[in-house]
Design an enzyme around this catalytic site. Structure first.
Site, PDB file in Angstrom:
ATOM      1  N   ASP A 130     -63.331 -11.696  19.533  1.00 29.66           N
ATOM      2  CA  ASP A 130     -62.060 -11.221  19.008  1.00 29.66           C
ATOM      3  C   ASP A 130     -62.104  -9.694  19.133  1.00 29.66           C
ATOM      4  OD1 ASP A 130     -59.611 -10.865  17.837  1.00 29.66           O
ATOM      5  OD2 ASP A 130     -60.042 -12.088  16.077  1.00 29.66           O
TER       6      ASP A 130
HETATM    7  C1  BGC Z   1     -56.672 -11.184  16.310  1.00 29.61           C
HETATM    8  C2  BGC Z   1     -56.659 -12.140  17.478  1.00 29.61           C
HETATM    9  C3  BGC Z   1     -55.847 -11.559  18.605  1.00 29.61           C
HETATM   10  C4  BGC Z   1     -56.423 -10.205  18.993  1.00 29.61           C
HETATM   11  C5  BGC Z   1     -55.703  -9.556  20.138  1.00 29.61           C
HETATM   12  C6  BGC Z   1     -57.068  -9.760  16.729  1.00 29.61           C
HETATM   13  O1  BGC Z   1     -56.828  -8.871  15.694  1.00 29.61           O
HETATM   14  O2  BGC Z   1     -57.557 -11.654  15.315  1.00 29.61           O
HETATM   15  O3  BGC Z   1     -56.168 -13.382  17.081  1.00 29.61           O
HETATM   16  O4  BGC Z   1     -55.837 -12.434  19.693  1.00 29.61           O
HETATM   17  O5  BGC Z   1     -56.363  -9.352  17.860  1.00 29.61           O
HETATM   18  O6  BGC Z   1     -54.461  -9.117  19.766  1.00 29.61           O
END
Ligand code: BGC
Length: 781
Positions: free
Chosen positions: A276
């Site tokens: 993530d």
């Molecule tokens: C989130 C993810 C997301 C990623 C990219 C993170 O803060 O937890 O679910 O895909 O950001 O935007």
């Protein structure tokens, strides 16, 4: 003289570069091994660590920074020009493609369809329909030049207060896994990728980057991993996104147990694993600190192939580790291989000429239909719904009637071209809404929305959600409306999103203003013998027990996407017979959830450690087993018609390696409708304690006309019957008598039968993983 030397050196460098470029194997022709062998440590690190976040959430690249292909993308792998390796594009998210609608110096717009939030999709329990939603999303992904959609999100609803539950599907892993699997199949049918997330147990937003979740291996395997296991095995997502949190002391993105032993060795996953965004960094401060890095070596060694979005410091640290041999070379090469295999199958490699013109009109129809099918009729006293009389007027109360919420915030948001409000939806369906109320509400709500937007803008990316304060019309006005209008509608709304969990007061429980509104409206309308219908425009569970008896009907509309108002009107008018059912429990009291006692963790101010002492007793597994009454139980949902269940047949009463089950469902009411059928099993519990029953299969009928029937069929395997027996590291279906129950909900069991298992069956032997890093009592039945 000085400058002469440097010119010579520069020319020498140029020709060296030209030479190496000439000799270097090129992406289009070379094998993956040749490419890997040709890479310098810096190039390897560049491929393993993303290029940062150009274009993220619409951040326009600064001068000198490279252009981004899709403004609003979340990231992607970086390119290696010397070897001809291209960059690819990843974009969020679960309710549709999150990209920026506007681009610099470009008059065109790039809207995407806002589909219903994850919970609403799951509430359909209709895997074929979800696959068609995936197909629609996949077309937008491909036609907007994106390679991977960062979805589905399928963390378990461990507790109703998780701020991102709306993106997720259920408290039950089978529902979550099956819905995710259909969604992935739909999207990937376009030869674009998905990223199933957040692997695993990302169940709270509070201190999400670093909280250490202490979870027993059994709860991991039966609850928090099982949905991923089902979806990954059935639908082969191109990528998996690891969770931020730690699991028993180790970051998910650095967990060998999770990423290598279970995901790859046991489940046979062959795709790419990415972190993530900034996964492995312990907090925002540390991301911003110059030179700070996550434990890149541990992440790569564990099998986390790609570090997203990537920082320069991570690249430097990894390049150094590769050069010095302090990171496992085999792991590095395996990760490079998986990244290259992914790029090879991406639309980018195919040079796909994306049109930037997905079929938004057709997708609006898809979202309208699925949103209506995900709505749940919680209450319908005296059949107040469908409300078919269009001759009079409807008195519409509640701020969110005038500012309907299509979806949640954060990376689960979508930039849609329009969003149909409840008022528009009712209007489109031919209803007349009370004008005086409309004229009072609209300016009030516009101001409240403006204030809220301003507050959020001032805080920026880290803004939390606050609900709008309810306008409270004078008693006299409400009494007058009770005389003039035919019926009252009150919408209650909630919004939430990343980084913040929901609150107990004035969020899970209604606020005083909302209670007052319900009291005033119900008193006035009931005095006139008129009905009050509540529409819940929410992303997660709220308390209903204290007020549900006051109102006549409750339609749980969720956050239904951009056609929301039309979808509600479809159900309101009876155009669509509601057929959604709850994928989670609506408790009477927040504290009735076993997880409530252990929610968020310790210390309270900024929890570093959260203890999942409730073990496997999440949602209905707890409520049913420990006899705790709920307001609306898991699996519940009413209809405008009635169904009869009959002819339960089992292929055997002595289970050896499978049992086939069939059951007939007949529409015994007056209107056409669909029914969700749930198959629960109560298993013998000698080796380990078990919930009184667990969902093992489900199905949904087609639309049945009155009097028509359909027979649904299910097959259960040993793994379906098995529980995880920790001290044997095995999934075991115990010998003894099993009761198979067919339910319209988890409590409304219509038919039962039994079968025997004559001796213990080891459905699967697995590895010993997830040792607890601390002593922790775990709830047992
Ligand atoms: C989130 C993810 C997301 C990623 C990219 C993170 O803060 O937890 O679910 O895909 O950001 O935007």
């Amino acid at each position: 003289m000085k400058s002469k030397i440097s010119i010579v050196a520069f020319l020498a460098l140029l020709s060296f570069k030209a030479l190496t470029a000439q000799n270097a194997p090129q992406y289009e022709k070379a094998s993956i091994d040749e490419l890997i062998n040709a890479m310098t440590p810096e190039e390897k690190a560049k491929l393993l660590v993303g290029p940062g976040m150009p274009g993220y959430a619409g951040l326009v690249p600064l001068e000198g920074e490279p252009d981004v292909r899709v403004l609003g993308e979340a990231g992607g792998n970086d390119q290696i020009p010397r070897l001809g390796i291209p960059e690819t594009v990843f974009a969020d998210g679960p309710a549709g493609l999150r990209i920026e609608p506007k681009r610099q110096n470009d008059p065109n717009t790039y809207y995407a369809t806002a589909f219903p939030v994850g919970t609403a999709l799951a509430s359909t329990w209709n895997t074929d329909l979800i696959e068609s939603v995936g197909e629609a999303m996949g077309e937008e992904v491909k036609e907007y030049g994106v390679d991977v959609l960062l979805a589905p999100a399928l963390n378990i609803h461990r507790n109703p207060l998780n701020g991102r539950n709306f993106e997720y599907y259920s408290e039950d892993p089978l529902v979550a896994g099956k819905i995710a699997s259909a969604y992935i199949k739909g999207i990937q049918s376009h030869d674009v990728g998905t990223s199933i997330k957040h692997f695993a147990a990302n169940n709270q937003e509070t201190n999400r980057l670093a909280v250490n979740a202490h979870i027993s291996e059994r709860a991991m395997r039966e609850i928090y991993l099982r949905g991923f296991e089902i979806a990954i095995k059935e639908s082969k997502p191109w990528t998996v996104m690891t969770a931020y949190n730690k699991l028993n002391g180790t970051y998910a993105s650095a967990s060998n147990d999770l990423l290598t032993t279970i995901l790859r060795d046991e489940w046979g996953y062959e795709g790419l694993v990415m972190t993530d965004w900034f996964g492995g960094y312990p907090g925002f401060e540390s991301i911003l600190e110059e030179g700070s890095v996550s434990d890149v070596v541990a992440q790569i060694n564990a099998g986390n192939d790609l570090l997203m979005p990537g920082t320069e410091a991570q690249r430097e640290a990894l390049a150094k580790a590769i050069e010095e041999g302090t990171v496992n070379e085999e792991a590095v090469n395996a990760s490079l291989r998986r990244i290259l295999e992914y790029i090879r199958k991406s639309p980018t490699t195919d040079n796909y000429k994306f049109s930037n013109k997905p079929d938004l009109e057709a997708h609006a129809e898809v979202t309208r239909k699925v949103a209506a099918e995900g709505m749940i009729l919680l209450k319908n006293e005296d059949n107040v719904l469908p409300f078919t009389d269009k001759s009079g007027s409807i008195a519409v109360f509640g701020d969110h009637s005038y500012s309907f919420i299509a979806g949640g915030t954060g990376s689960g948001d979508v930039n849609e071209a329009y969003s149909i409000s409840l008022l528009q939806g009712l209007d489109n369906a031919g209803y007349t809404v009370d004008e005086e109320l409309q004229n009072l509400y609209e300016p009030f709500v516009a101001q409240a929305v403006e204030n809220e937007n301003k507050r959020r803008e001032e805080i920026g990316l880290l803004a939390d959600n606050k609900r709008l304060p309810e306008m409270l019309p004078e008693d006299k006005l409400v009494e007058a409306k009770a005389k003039s209008a035919d019926v009252a509608v009150i919408t209650l709304g909630r919004n939430s999103g990343e980084q913040f969990d929901r609150k107990i007061d004035d969020d899970f429980y209604l606020g005083q203003d909302e209670v007052k509104l319900i009291n005033t409206v119900t008193k006035a309308f009931h005095a006139e013998g008129k009905k009050v219908i509540v529409i819940l425009n929410i992303g997660g569970v709220i308390e209903t027990a204290s007020w549900k008896d006051k109102v006549d009907a409750i339609l749980l509309a969720w956050q239904p996407g951009q056609e929301g108002g039309n979808s509600v009107a479809d159900v309101f008018s009876g155009e669509v017979n509601p057929s959604g059912k709850l994928t989670m429990t609506f408790p009477i009291d927040y504290n009735h959830h076993a997880s409530a006692a252990n929610w968020l963790g310790e210390p309270v101010q900024k929890p570093t450690d959260v203890y999942y002492k409730e073990g496997i007793y999440i949602g209905y597994r707890y409520f049913n087993t420990f006899d705790v009454k709920s307001s609306y139980e898991f699996g519940y949902g009413s209809s405008y018609t009635t169904f009869e269940y009959s002819d339960l047949k089992l292929s055997t009463s002595n289970f050896e390696d499978e049992v086939e089950v069939s059951v007939k469902v007949t529409n015994t009411g007056e209107v056409a409708g669909k029914e969700i059928v749930q198959l629960y099993v109560s298993a013998p519990a000698n080796l380990v304690d078990k919930p009184t029953q667990e969902l093992k299969a489900f199905g949904k009928t087609k639309t049945l006309k009155p009097g028509k029937s359909e027979t649904l069929k299910f097959t259960l395997s040993p793994k379906d019957l098995a529980s995880f027996v920790d001290d044997q590291s095995a999934w075991i279906a115990e010998k003894g008598t099993y009761t198979l129950k067919i339910g319209a909900s988890s409590l409304d069991i219509k038919l039962k039968d039994e079968f025997e298992v004559s001796s213990n069956i080891t459905a699967e032997k697995v590895n010993n993983t997830f040792d607890l890093d601390t002593e922790m009592p775990v709830l047992k039945n």
